[in-house]
Enzyme design. Structure first.
Site, PDB file in Angstrom:
ATOM      1  N   ASP A  78       9.154   3.564 -38.835  1.00  0.00           N
ATOM      2  CA  ASP A  78       9.265   4.776 -38.038  1.00  0.00           C
ATOM      3  C   ASP A  78       9.201   4.395 -36.566  1.00  0.00           C
ATOM      4  O   ASP A  78       8.191   3.889 -36.094  1.00  0.00           O
ATOM      5  CB  ASP A  78       8.122   5.734 -38.389  1.00  0.00           C
ATOM      6  CG  ASP A  78       8.375   7.135 -37.856  1.00  0.00           C
ATOM      7  OD1 ASP A  78       9.126   7.248 -36.873  1.00  0.00           O
ATOM      8  OD2 ASP A  78       7.840   8.090 -38.430  1.00  0.00           O
ATOM      9  N   GLU A 129      -6.884   3.767  39.456  1.00  0.00           N
ATOM     10  CA  GLU A 129      -7.226   5.164  39.702  1.00  0.00           C
ATOM     11  C   GLU A 129      -7.051   5.527  41.174  1.00  0.00           C
ATOM     12  O   GLU A 129      -6.585   6.622  41.517  1.00  0.00           O
ATOM     13  CB  GLU A 129      -8.669   5.426  39.259  1.00  0.00           C
ATOM     14  CG  GLU A 129      -8.917   5.287  37.769  1.00  0.00           C
ATOM     15  CD  GLU A 129      -8.387   6.479  36.993  1.00  0.00           C
ATOM     16  OE1 GLU A 129      -7.916   7.440  37.627  1.00  0.00           O
ATOM     17  OE2 GLU A 129      -8.428   6.448  35.757  1.00  0.00           O
TER      18      GLU A 129
END
Length: 1755
Positions: free
Chosen positions: A461, A1652
């Site tokens: 099967d 800065e």
């Protein structure tokens, strides 16, 4: 399994019809045409006589001869009960029951239904003749009882008692669903055939063989009603019964027609899917066959398109035709006819020259015609259980042979079947053994047998997932009451009694075993082909044998009926069971390695693989017998269960067979896995794997993206590796159809190297099984390793690497060798291997101080590929190192004890295993080694710049590295490490995905300034910069400096007694990651800063203030402070959530920080370099090694990380410097020429509109007296320099109108024809934004005007000539200009002077000084942009007065008067403005962008996931020289000009949040690499996704007495090429953003503070100019402010000390800034980094931070 359960009729016994654990019903696979009357034996009308003497009552109606009849039994003997799965029973036509036919031996007690109450119902009486079998048929079959040992009934006795034995027929199943009706009809027709009613079944033409009798009609009607309940009938059946509820014949006729039609279509589809052609038949015949099938399917409504048909045909080609699969599969539009032309050509070539081989392809070995059927193929059920039935001329009744007849047949030994067997063993009957196979097990006491079962055999099967048998005789090691659920096809449970092993002994002496379930409730003994496949056994149905994968025949297969069987003779009885592995005795005297320990040591591989590897010596140092395998079978690893959870097994056998013919390293499989989300940017998101087809050797490579160049680099690497290391050449690479593999770049590379790319078909992942399974396996291992070790997810690729090393060394159960052995490499020495995530202590040979601990906790990852060391992850340093200087931390099994492994500890095992290696380490510890600083071969994970969770319990107090006590002086208890696990951080910090995570970049910095600067974008700590300090006190720091220096020397240690640990925001790279570190007290901070800051300026004053505002002048009153605070009050700054306090783990307090001077970068290299160092040490720390710096920088080149700028010293080479003869770039043209708009325009309607616009323009030119119409000049008479070419241009405006304009070609105008000193001025965008902002705050009316043909109002002074327009037809003539025609160089300046003079003289206006095109008087302000005018006034009548004056001279149109009090919409200079006086103003460009962006041909994703940010941190642009031809270069530059041009237009209008990305990409317009284009596309995509965003303004508070003008500044230090800094400024008027700027600093800054200062100095001039404009337009007082997040910059501005300026450039800039701030009365204030919205101008930010900084002013 199919169970017949008549639940609707409880008085009828239940029965089981068949047995199978598949969902396929065994009786439903018969050919539907086999049930027609044409194939059924004609019904014999001769019937046996009824036994009239027999009296039948309901209590005695059973037939005693049939053991399945329920005969009367004593009360003490209960009837047999099998629950829902009873023994096999049969149905009989019993004439002895006058009340009806008997079912299962019970008297008929069928309840009457409404159908039975009809006049057509004829209850059978005593004289009713039911169909009987002819006497010549023989004895019918009967099934033995469980008590009977004989399988068959004696034939002679049956013949003598024919009257007492009836024919028992299997009943049909119950119909349970309308969908099951077609299958149910098949079983019902078979039931009628077995009942000798085949003659009444309709044939194909709908007519039966004979007429049906009344009794037969009654029988047919009753059975149909019982087994097909009306509620489960299909609609079409119900429709037939509603007309005539007895017309069962019509239902059967229509069912047979449907079956025939479905069968033909199914056969055609199956035939088409299984086409095979190798040239053995004529090509014409093959073509005819295929086309007929396709035509037939198309006619039946099943459309087969050319693509599908060609794929099916090519799949079946073999031999010389097979190469067509690879030469034609790329043709997307290929037709069947074209494919057959190729097939015909090859066929004719074969016929002409059979012995010649084709020279246009590589000739691999021909594919063998292997018809072996694997158990897991796509059609397992058809192959294994229900093959196509062969034609059989014998009737169905031929099964009822006599047993004695079959036993007299000659016999042969069936076991002699060899590999050459090709014919199936066909048994027409269980007694008809025509091959002579003996039934050796007919006496076995089985529980059930079916009439079509072959006794002594197991049914094969393919669909069954488990093996089931009914007898316990062959079950070994059985255990009762297993917890196993098995269901049949109807999802009903099958009770299982026991589980055990089924052992086989095949004919070649092969022994094997599989698991088996025992249950008596099945009809067949089922043998699962899936379980056989698990032990390397397959069923070949062409040879009809069981065989191994190498072709060894194990046993024959017998075909009986519809199924295949294998004999039980190969089963071993349970009395000779072999002891299992669980019974192996372990000697107590010999200590063995526990299997859980070995399992974890070898990357969580399964037990079978490990045993094979040890048995074949692919793993050395110990043997298989050294491991305790007693728990291997039942052992469940929790980490494997979690990490390797999967859906189902992968389908095997999907590769082509011919691949096996390649030599090692000639055929590679490759696939890409990813992406992995939520990881740091430094960690890879993908990996690419390669697997060799022959050796199964694997390679993995990390990837950060899937771009073409990234994939190409990996391909180049692996091909070179294989060529140099294995002296092999790759011939074929199999891959999927992903874009990373199908791109043109990779295709050309493979073609250049002579490599054939083999792509999978669309959506066919199974064909790519090797690479897909490897990736899945590695991913399972990765999850398991991370789960077990507890390491963070960003180390996921290290787990992949570890797994690859181990799996290359493990033997394959199939080949019995490892991949390394196949490749000719030595085996893996397990003594050199550590468990993944094993806690270790790494030696730090160069600590910051001699008193600092020398050990660093770490976690072992994997052996190094570049050295003899080990790759170890150090959480405290956030990096991985390659070193041999480590010691295994005893008692630390990572997370092993979390799952309670029976309290196992592996210290002793690990010590024994690594004993030899420890001695090697000990002998080398005295050497001075630098290998700790040698990066891993995977630099992507080195120096991970993040702050993940600190390891939980990284060091217990017993082994604290801060403990100065030697280990030898500790007590015994203190020597033992605490059982608390040392575990790596489980995950990276939650914000890590939004952080700027990159390999550290070491730059030389000036020590004097490296620590005073708090941030590049805010700082690492809140520094005690004095606030509101008078300038006169700035020098007082010198007096306090010396006193504080001594204190600072003792402040380096971070003890809890000296430091207050509170939450202080850490500026992550770019100031975006909100993390906390222990904060130092104010006094301690001041001490450390002052001591470490012999800086460029004076230190801050001593006195502190709680305010964050630092004015330039000494504040003397509270009002001044309030004024300065109010500057920040109304700004659209983000609201930061409160930070909850976080308690840091003990290890952080115990371990002194190992400091680093690392800096991070992000997009464009934009990040901060201001890593704040807290310890001043002359020695370089572990991270400052030069080797590491070199490797880290090289990493930027190899990562292929997308970015904007790489901060590296390598000089950038732009293509423009390498490509010659690039003269100019074509300008972007958005208009149409005359021929495009009119002459050749095929759009009639559009053409008519352009013609109308053309005549309108000509009329306007004539009306304005543009040229002299009195005289035409000959071309030869005029100086050519004064002749200007002209043309008409056409365009369609946004409002839908079509416009034509007659223009001059000013681009080729001679310089002598105009005054170059004249300027064409238009209103500055800042002036317009300022005017709009003031209008909102003062409730002004806004009026928009347009002056038609404005330039034509200005006279021209120069003598210029143009050619007449085309409509005049005077091509050889010239006309003299009188007006300033559009396009001339001087036209703009002439118009400006004309309108300026008119506004001043006639309208009483004056122009604002310094701001051209801005005019004002006491009531009205006018902004002029060429011919557009915007009027602002508090009184609408004042605007109307100006309009009246303008109309006297100019053709003035009122676009929008602006008189409504509701919301008014404007379109002013491209800005779409929504204005409601006194409330708000919204500025956007949604409509414009919706129209323009789709025209750019950018690959937009309109329905996909929208981008959340225009870019992401941590991405770099590769600056390698670009190789490109000139035409393609020009095309790409032209595309970049269009894209960046539109982006710049939008950005400078109102999308100031995009300016950084626009500015950076604009620098690469002349470097259009694929990466640059991709990033530009991403920017355009973000603009598209956010096209509805608007700049939002709200009216200022009426209580504000002054106008407030503020500039917010920010800088990113050294993040641009050549270490330039990016600076940015945002300008706000009364809290409304009116402008922004992002640019690269013009000079190279040497510190964050200098950057800065440079940013602030750039903002001051524009701030002063805007201040003057505001004061001119609005007479209110004005307050000016400068905001920065750099306190050191503020300190410099307020200081008077310039002695420590390090150079004159910095000094002059700072001094000038001091003068500007002081002279212009600017308030310099501090703003937190997290609130600095100018941050978006200097660096790419994470999504969260980007939204936080922009959502208040643009949304």
């Amino acid at each position: 399994m199919e169970s017949q359960q008549l639940s609707n009729y409880p008085h009828i016994s239940h029965g089981s019809a068949c047995a199978s654990v598949t969902s396929k019903e065994v009786h439903t696979n018969q050919d539907p045409l086999d049930v027609s009357a044409s194939k059924i034996q004609e019904y014999d009308k001769a019937s046996t006589k009824a036994n009239s003497q027999q009296t039948t009552t309901p209590a005695s109606s059973a037939v005693p001869e049939n053991p399945h009849h329920a005969s009367p039994q004593p009360a003490s003997v209960p009837p047999p009960q099998n629950g829902p799965y009873p023994q096999q029973c049969m149905m009989t036509q019993n004439q002895a029951n006058p009340s009806g036919w008997s079912f299962y031996g019970h008297p008929s007690m069928i309840p009457y239904t409404p159908y039975q109450m009809s006049p057509m119902y004829f209850p059978p009486g005593p004289q009713s003749q039911f169909p009987q079998y002819p006497s010549s048929v023989g004895t019918p079959l009967s099934t033995p009882s469980p008590e009977s040992g004989n399988t068959f009934t004696d034939s002679s006795s049956a013949d003598s008692d024919m009257t007492s034995t009836k024919k028992y027929v299997r009943p049909p199943p119950m119909l349970t669903s309308p969908n099951d009706f077609p299958n149910w009809v098949k079983t019902y027709i078979k039931f009628l055939q077995n009942s000798n009613l085949g003659g009444i079944i309709p044939t194909v033409n709908g007519k039966p063989v004979r007429q049906i009798t009344d009794d037969e009609l009654t029988f047919l009607y009753n059975t149909f009603q019982i087994f097909a309940p009306s509620q489960f009938l299909p609609t079409w059946v119900k429709d037939i019964l509603s007309v005539d509820y007895t017309d069962i014949m019509k239902i059967l006729s229509k069912s047979i027609e449907k079956m025939q039609s479905d069968t033909q279509e199914a056969n055609d589809i199956v035939t088409l899917a299984n086409l095979q052609y190798n040239g053995s038949t004529p090509a014409d015949a093959f073509e005819t066959k295929v086309t007929n099938i396709i035509d037939r399917l198309n006619n039946n409504g099943i459309h087969i398109n050319n693509k599908v048909a060609c794929q099916l045909i090519m799949r079946g080609l073999s031999g010389e035709y097979k190469f067509l699969r690879y030469t034609r599969h790329r043709h997307l539009n290929m037709t069947v006819a074209e494919l057959f032309l190729d097939i015909h050509a090859i066929y004719e070539e074969q016929q002409g020259s059979r012995n010649s081989k084709p020279n246009y392809r590589r000739n691999p070995s021909d594919e063998k015609n292997d018809s072996r059927s694997y158990t897991n193929t796509t059609k397992p059920k058809v192959i294994a259980r229900n093959p196509q039935k062969t034609n059989n001329s014998k009737s169905k009744t031929a099964r009822a042979h006599n047993v004695s007849t079959s036993n007299n047949s000659p016999s042969t030994d069936n076991d002699s079947i060899s590999k050459s067997t090709t014919e199936p063993i066909q048994l027409n009957n269980k007694h008809d053994l025509h091959l002579g196979q003996k039934l050796t097990e007919s006496t076995v006491n089985h529980t059930n047998h079916s009439d079509d079962e072959l006794p002594g055999h197991l049914l094969l099967d393919s669909g069954a997932s488990r093996t089931l048998i009914r007898s316990a005789h062959h079950i070994h090691s059985a255990s009762s009451n297993p917890d196993i659920n098995v269901v049949d096809a109807q999802k009903r449970n099958i009770p299982i009694n026991a589980i055990g092993d089924l052992q086989f002994h095949f004919q070649d002496n092969t022994k094997t075993s599989i698991k088996v379930l025992h249950t008596p409730n099945i009809a067949y003994d089922l043998l699962s082909l899936n379980e056989l496949a698990a032990v390397d056994i397959t069923a070949c149905f062409t040879k009809n044998v069981l065989e191994r994968s190498d072709g060894t025949v194990l046993a024959p297969i017998v075909k009986y009926g519809d199924f295949y069987w294998v004999s039980k003779k190969y089963l071993l009885p349970s009395n000779i069971s072999v002891p299992t592995i669980n019974n192996v005795h372990t000697s107590e005297s010999t200590r063995k390695y526990p299997y859980p320990f070995i399992h974890r040591m070898l990357a969580h591989a399964n037990a079978q693989t490990i045993r094979y590897s040890l048995k074949n010596n692919t793993i050395t140092y110990f043997n298989e017998s050294d491991v305790d395998w007693s728990s291997a079978i039942d052992y469940q690893c929790p980490d494997c269960l979690i990490g390797k959870s999967t859906k189902h097994r992968h389908i095997k056998g999907s590769r082509l067979k011919y691949q096996n013919s390649y030599e090692p390293f000639q055929y590679l499989h490759t696939d890409i896995f990813g992406p992995v989300h939520n990881l740091p940017n430094s960690a890879p998101s993908y990996f690419i794997s390669f697997t060799d087809e022959t050796t199964k050797f694997r390679w993995v490579y990390p990837l950060h993206d899937r771009r073409e160049d990234s994939i190409l680099d990996v391909f180049t690497t692996i091909l070179a590796f294989i060529k140099n290391q294995f002296q092999a050449s790759v011939l074929v690479i199999q891959m999927d159809r992903g874009s990373e593999y199908t791109n043109r770049t990779l295709h050309k590379f493979l073609e250049k190297n002579g490599i054939t790319p083999c792509y999978t078909t669309t959506a066919d992942s199974r064909a790519h099984g090797v690479a897909e399974r490897l990736n899945r396996t590695l991913l399972d291992d990765c999850r398991t390793q991370l789960q077990c070790s507890g390491l963070p997810n960003h180390l996921w690729f290290s787990a992949i690497e570890f797994s690859t090393i181990v799996r290359n060394s493990l033997a394959s159960p199939k080949s019995k060798k490892s991949a390394r052995q196949h490749a000719g490499l030595a085996g893996l020495d397990i003594s050199t291997l550590l468990p993944f995530g094993q806690p270790v202590i790494v030696n730090d040979h160069n600590p910051n101080s001699k008193i600092h601990p020398r050990g660093i906790p770490g976690y072992a990852l994997h052996p190094s590929r570049n050295s003899y060391g080990y790759i170890i992850y150090l959480p405290s340093l956030k990096k991985t190192v390659d070193t041999t200087n480590y010691v295994i931390l005893q008692g630390k099994e990572s997370r092993l004890d979390q799952f309670n492994y029976d309290a196992l500890t592996f210290d002793e095992d690990l010590n024994r295993l690594t004993a030899s290696y420890h001695s090697f380490i000990a002998s080398n510890e005295i050497q001075e080694s630098n290998d700790l600083n040698i990066e891993s071969d995977h630099d992507f994970q080195s120096d991970i710049e993040l702050h993940p969770e600190q390891p939980r319990n990284v060091l217990s107090k017993a082994v604290s590295p801060t403990d100065s006590t030697p280990p030898s002086t500790h007590t015994e208890d203190s020597k033992r490490v605490s059982k608390t696990n040392i575990r790596a951080p489980r995950e990276v910090d939650p914000n890590i995905s939004e952080s700027n995570i990159l390999p550290s970049k070491k730059r030389s910095s000036t020590p004097q300034i490296s620590n005073i600067e708090s941030t590049g974008s805010g700082g690492m700590h809140k520094l005690n910069v004095p606030l509101l300090a008078p300038m006169s006190q700035s020098n007082t720091h010198e007096s306090s400096h010396a006193s504080k220096s001594k204190d600072f020397r003792h402040s380096d240690s971070y003890s809890e007694n000296e430091t207050n640990h509170t939450n202080v925001p850490i500026s992550s790279t770019g100031g975006t990651n909100n993390k906390t570190v222990p904060q130092i007290s104010d006094q301690e901070t001041e001490k450390r800063i002052i001591h470490r800051s012999p800086s460029i300026d004076a230190s801050p004053p001593e006195n502190n203030s709680s305010h964050n505002i630092v004015p330039i002048k000494t504040p003397t009153t509270v009002s001044e402070q309030n004024t300065e605070e109010s500057i920040i009050a109304d700004l659209p700054l983000p609201d930061l959530p409160p930070e909850s306090p976080t308690e840091f783990p003990d290890p952080f307090k115990e371990l002194p920080p190992i400091n680093s001077h690392q800096t991070n970068s992000s997009l464009g290299g934009i990040g901060d370099s201001n890593a704040y160092t807290t310890i001043n040490s002359k020695k370089r720390s572990l991270e400052d090694n030069e080797t590491e710096i070199k490797v880290s920088r090289d990493t930027w080149n190899t990562k292929n990380m997308r970015s904007l700028e790489p901060p590296r010293s390598k000089k950038r080479i732009h293509l423009i410097a390498a490509v010659k003869a690039v003269k100019s770039i074509k300008p972007i043209r958005t208009t149409l020429r005359y021929d495009e708009a009119i002459t050749y325009n095929k759009d009639i309607k559009e053409k008519e509109k352009y013609i109308e616009a053309y005549h309108k323009e000509v009329n306007q030119l004539l009306k304005m007296n543009t040229w002299d119409t009195d005289k035409y000049y000959d071309r030869k008479e005029i100086d050519p320099k004064r002749v200007i070419n002209s043309m008409f241009i056409f365009n369609r405006k946004r409002d839908g109108t079509h416009k034509a304009r007659f223009v001059a070609r000013g681009d080729i105008q001679h310089p002598d024809t105009y005054d170059s000193g004249m300027q064409s001025n238009t209103v500055h965008h800042y002036a317009l934004m300022t005017s709009l902002s003031l209008a909102l705050d003062n409730n002004y009316y806004i009026t928009q005007l347009d002056i038609s043909s404005a330039y034509l109002y200005a006279d021209i002074k120069e003598e210029l000539y143009i050619r007449p327009p085309p409509h005049l037809g005077m091509n050889d003539k010239l006309i003299r200009l009188k007006k300033s025609l559009y396009g001339l160089k001087q036209s703009g300046a002439n118009w400006y002077e004309t309108i300026k003079s008119y506004l001043i003289k006639q309208c009483g206006m004056e122009e604002v000084r310094g701001w051209s095109c801005v005019f004002k008087n006491s009531q009205v302000t006018i902004c002029l942009f060429v011919d557009d005018m915007i009027l602002f006034s508090k009184d609408l009548n004042a605007n109307k007065k100006i309009i009246t004056t303008l109309k006297k001279q100019y053709d003035t149109k009122i676009i929008n008067l602006g008189e409504s009090d509701n919301e008014i919409q404007y379109d002013i200079l491209g800005l779409e403005i929504k204005y409601q006086r006194g409330k708000y103003m919204k500025l956007g460009m949604e409509n414009s962008l919706t129209e323009k962006i789709p025209k750019l041909n950018v690959p937009l994703n309109p329905k996909g996931r929208k981008l959340s940010a225009p870019g992401q941190p941590g991405l770099y642009i590769d600056q390698d020289e670009l190789e490109i031809d000139e035409d393609e270069y020009k095309e790409k530059v032209h595309e970049m000009q269009k894209l960046i041009g539109l982006a710049s237009y939008v950005g400078y209008k109102f999308r100031f949040d995009l300016l950084y990305y626009i500015n950076t990409l604009a620098q690469h317009i002349l470097f259009p690499s694929r990466q640059v284009l991709d990033m530009t596309y991403e920017l355009i995509q973000f603009m598209w996704d956010t096209r509805d965003k608007q700049l939002i303004w709200h009216k200022n508070k009426p209580t504000e007495p002054d106008n407030k003008l503020v500039a917010i500044s920010d800088a990113s230090y050294g993040n641009q090429p050549y270490y330039k800094s990016q600076i940015g400024n945002i300008y706000l008027l009364n809290g409304k953003v009116i402008g922004g700027k992002s640019t690269k600093a013009s000079l190279t800054c040497t510190s964050t503070t200098e950057a800065e200062i440079h940013a602030i100095s750039e903002s001051v001039p524009l701030l002063n100019n805007l201040s003057h404009l505001v004061q001119e337009l609005n007479k209110k007082p004005i307050t000016k402010g400068l905001l920065t997040d750099s306190k050191s910059t503020i300190s410099i501005i307020i200081s008077n000390n310039e002695e420590k300026f390090r150079n004159r450039f910095f000094g002059t800039k700072a001094m000038r800034l001091r003068d500007e701030v002081s002279g212009n009365h600017l308030h310099v204030c501090y703003i937190e980094t997290k609130k600095n919205i100018a941050d978006v101008m200097t660096k790419p930010l994470p999504i969260k931070t980007f939204k936080l900084l922009t959502n208040k002013w643009i949304h």
